[in-house]
Design a protein around this motif. Structure first.
Motif, PDB file in Angstrom:
ATOM      1  N   SER A  72      28.837  10.662  -8.685  1.00 39.22           N
ATOM      2  CA  SER A  72      27.945   9.543  -8.433  1.00 39.22           C
ATOM      3  C   SER A  72      28.346   8.374  -9.307  1.00 39.22           C
ATOM      4  O   SER A  72      28.858   8.561 -10.423  1.00 39.22           O
ATOM      5  N   GLY A  73      28.141   7.163  -8.799  1.00 42.21           N
ATOM      6  CA  GLY A  73      28.476   5.967  -9.565  1.00 42.21           C
ATOM      7  C   GLY A  73      28.569   4.740  -8.687  1.00 42.21           C
ATOM      8  O   GLY A  73      27.757   4.545  -7.782  1.00 42.21           O
ATOM      9  N   GLU A  74      29.582   3.915  -8.956  1.00 46.70           N
ATOM     10  CA  GLU A  74      29.825   2.696  -8.193  1.00 46.70           C
ATOM     11  C   GLU A  74      31.230   2.766  -7.588  1.00 46.70           C
ATOM     12  O   GLU A  74      32.154   3.274  -8.216  1.00 46.70           O
ATOM     13  N   ASN A  75      31.376   2.234  -6.375  1.00 50.08           N
ATOM     14  CA  ASN A  75      32.666   2.321  -5.690  1.00 50.08           C
ATOM     15  C   ASN A  75      32.892   1.131  -4.757  1.00 50.08           C
ATOM     16  O   ASN A  75      33.071   1.289  -3.553  1.00 50.08           O
ATOM     17  N   PRO A  76      32.879  -0.104  -5.294  1.00 49.63           N
ATOM     18  CA  PRO A  76      33.134  -1.273  -4.448  1.00 49.63           C
ATOM     19  C   PRO A  76      34.595  -1.359  -4.027  1.00 49.63           C
ATOM     20  O   PRO A  76      35.485  -0.775  -4.667  1.00 49.63           O
ATOM     21  N   GLN A  81      34.198  -2.697  11.853  1.00 52.45           N
ATOM     22  CA  GLN A  81      33.021  -1.989  12.331  1.00 52.45           C
ATOM     23  C   GLN A  81      32.620  -0.944  11.297  1.00 52.45           C
ATOM     24  O   GLN A  81      33.432  -0.133  10.853  1.00 52.45           O
ATOM     25  N   PHE A  82      31.374  -1.014  10.877  1.00 50.19           N
ATOM     26  CA  PHE A  82      30.871  -0.122   9.838  1.00 50.19           C
ATOM     27  C   PHE A  82      29.578   0.499  10.330  1.00 50.19           C
ATOM     28  O   PHE A  82      28.520  -0.136  10.311  1.00 50.19           O
ATOM     29  N   PHE A  83      29.687   1.731  10.841  1.00 52.92           N
ATOM     30  CA  PHE A  83      28.528   2.469  11.332  1.00 52.92           C
ATOM     31  C   PHE A  83      27.683   1.647  12.305  1.00 52.92           C
ATOM     32  O   PHE A  83      26.473   1.476  12.135  1.00 52.92           O
ATOM     33  N   GLY A  84      28.370   1.131  13.313  1.00 53.92           N
ATOM     34  CA  GLY A  84      27.669   0.464  14.395  1.00 53.92           C
ATOM     35  C   GLY A  84      27.376  -0.995  14.194  1.00 53.92           C
ATOM     36  O   GLY A  84      26.716  -1.609  15.044  1.00 53.92           O
ATOM     37  N   ARG A  85      27.855  -1.586  13.090  1.00 56.84           N
ATOM     38  CA  ARG A  85      27.628  -3.005  12.885  1.00 56.84           C
ATOM     39  C   ARG A  85      28.897  -3.650  12.341  1.00 56.84           C
ATOM     40  O   ARG A  85      29.739  -2.984  11.751  1.00 56.84           O
ATOM     41  N   THR A  86      29.030  -4.955  12.572  1.00 58.11           N
ATOM     42  CA  THR A  86      30.184  -5.691  12.068  1.00 58.11           C
ATOM     43  C   THR A  86      29.916  -6.119  10.638  1.00 58.11           C
ATOM     44  O   THR A  86      28.907  -6.759  10.349  1.00 58.11           O
ATOM     45  N   MET A  87      30.847  -5.742   9.735  1.00 59.68           N
ATOM     46  CA  MET A  87      30.676  -6.075   8.330  1.00 59.68           C
ATOM     47  C   MET A  87      31.998  -6.543   7.743  1.00 59.68           C
ATOM     48  O   MET A  87      33.063  -6.325   8.307  1.00 59.68           O
ATOM     49  N   SER A  88      31.911  -7.155   6.585  1.00 67.12           N
ATOM     50  CA  SER A  88      33.080  -7.644   5.870  1.00 67.12           C
ATOM     51  C   SER A  88      33.899  -6.479   5.314  1.00 67.12           C
ATOM     52  O   SER A  88      33.372  -5.398   5.041  1.00 67.12           O
ATOM     53  N   THR A  89      35.193  -6.725   5.114  1.00 68.38           N
ATOM     54  CA  THR A  89      36.066  -5.714   4.511  1.00 68.38           C
ATOM     55  C   THR A  89      36.064  -5.800   2.991  1.00 68.38           C
ATOM     56  O   THR A  89      36.883  -5.163   2.328  1.00 68.38           O
ATOM     57  N   ALA A  90      35.164  -6.580   2.434  1.00 68.75           N
ATOM     58  CA  ALA A  90      34.951  -6.605   0.983  1.00 68.75           C
ATOM     59  C   ALA A  90      33.479  -6.287   0.740  1.00 68.75           C
ATOM     60  O   ALA A  90      32.593  -6.860   1.389  1.00 68.75           O
ATOM     61  N   PHE A  91      33.211  -5.398  -0.193  1.00 67.39           N
ATOM     62  CA  PHE A  91      31.840  -4.901  -0.344  1.00 67.39           C
ATOM     63  C   PHE A  91      31.605  -4.384  -1.756  1.00 67.39           C
ATOM     64  O   PHE A  91      32.518  -3.885  -2.422  1.00 67.39           O
ATOM     65  N   LEU A  92      30.376  -4.500  -2.184  1.00 64.86           N
ATOM     66  CA  LEU A  92      29.917  -3.814  -3.375  1.00 64.86           C
ATOM     67  C   LEU A  92      29.220  -2.532  -2.933  1.00 64.86           C
ATOM     68  O   LEU A  92      28.557  -2.505  -1.886  1.00 64.86           O
ATOM     69  N   ALA A  93      29.379  -1.473  -3.706  1.00 65.04           N
ATOM     70  CA  ALA A  93      28.744  -0.197  -3.391  1.00 65.04           C
ATOM     71  C   ALA A  93      28.158   0.378  -4.670  1.00 65.04           C
ATOM     72  O   ALA A  93      28.893   0.810  -5.557  1.00 65.04           O
ATOM     73  N   PHE A  94      26.836   0.337  -4.777  1.00 65.06           N
ATOM     74  CA  PHE A  94      26.138   0.803  -5.963  1.00 65.06           C
ATOM     75  C   PHE A  94      25.409   2.111  -5.664  1.00 65.06           C
ATOM     76  O   PHE A  94      25.080   2.413  -4.512  1.00 65.06           O
ATOM     77  N   SER A  95      25.130   2.862  -6.736  1.00 68.10           N
ATOM     78  CA  SER A  95      24.385   4.123  -6.612  1.00 68.10           C
ATOM     79  C   SER A  95      25.024   5.034  -5.565  1.00 68.10           C
ATOM     80  O   SER A  95      24.323   5.731  -4.835  1.00 68.10           O
ATOM     81  N   GLU A  96      26.351   5.009  -5.513  1.00 60.73           N
ATOM     82  CA  GLU A  96      27.041   5.818  -4.495  1.00 60.73           C
ATOM     83  C   GLU A  96      27.118   7.275  -4.954  1.00 60.73           C
ATOM     84  O   GLU A  96      27.582   7.569  -6.048  1.00 60.73           O
TER      85      GLU A  96
END
Length: 209
Positions: A14-18, A185-200
């Motif tokens: 568990s942690g962060e993975n942007p 495409q990210f799980f059915g929606r259009t999203m950017s290819t740059a992202f922050l990912a917290f509490s992963e």
């Protein structure tokens, strides 16, 4: 399926993975720069920080010949994560640069969160290298729950909070690596290819689930 408050599975880490995935040509399915940051706070191999950068994903060479490298302060942890997770992620599967990347020790990690709307960055230093990952113009937080069947590894459930960034850069010793943020495409929606990912958090489901 009825949701229950306690997941009976095993927490792997568990942690962060942007991440930042960049293209010079938005129409090209291939990325020119791939980068992932890790701040692991819980795992069988302790805590650790790392960044993987593939500035030449399709070249089987490492740093300093091409910008393919990993910087980390816990190599044992990251070899486990690379083998069990990164090599199975669709964006990284079969990339010669991942296998050939150079492993470097990281001496320091500096986080500059800003206001989480306009700018966020992570800077790693060590082994004569300064690596900067910069995210800008973030969207609202998106809670994500991913089942085993839909996860990158097809073995784990994943829970996280994502914020997409409309702009991003990866800088190696002050030089920006090629490409711009694109859409995916990210799980059915259009999203950017740059992202922050917290509490992963990655969970191995209980057998039978």
């Amino acid at each position: 399926m009825t949701r229950i408050p306690h997941n009976p599975g095993r927490v792997d880490w568990s942690g962060e993975n942007p991440g930042i995935y960049l293209k010079t040509d938005p129409a090209n399915p291939q990325y020119d720069t791939l980068a992932l940051f890790f701040r692991v706070v819980l795992s069988p191999y302790g805590r650790g920080n790392a960044a993987i950068v593939l500035g030449a994903p399709d070249e089987a060479r490492g740093w300093p010949h091409v910008p393919n490298l990993i910087m980390t302060d816990n190599q044992r942890l990251m070899r486990w994560i690379v083998d069990g997770w990164v090599t199975k992620m669709p964006t990284f599967i079969g990339k010669p640069g991942l296998e050939a990347m150079t492993w470097l020790d990281c001496d320091s990690v500096e986080k500059r969160p800003g206001d989480l709307k306009t700018r966020y960055s992570e800077t790693l230093r060590g082994s004569g290298v300064t690596l900067e990952m910069i995210w800008q113009d973030m969207g609202p937080p998106l809670p994500v729950e991913v089942t085993k069947e839909n996860s990158a590894t097809k073995e784990h459930e994943m829970y996280s909070v994502f914020l997409e960034a409309k702009q991003a850069q990866v800088k190696l010793n002050g030089t920006a690596l090629p490409g711009q943020v694109a859409d995916r495409q990210f799980f059915g929606r259009t999203m950017s290819t740059a992202f922050l990912a917290f509490s992963e958090t990655w969970v191995t489901p209980q057998e039978g689930n």
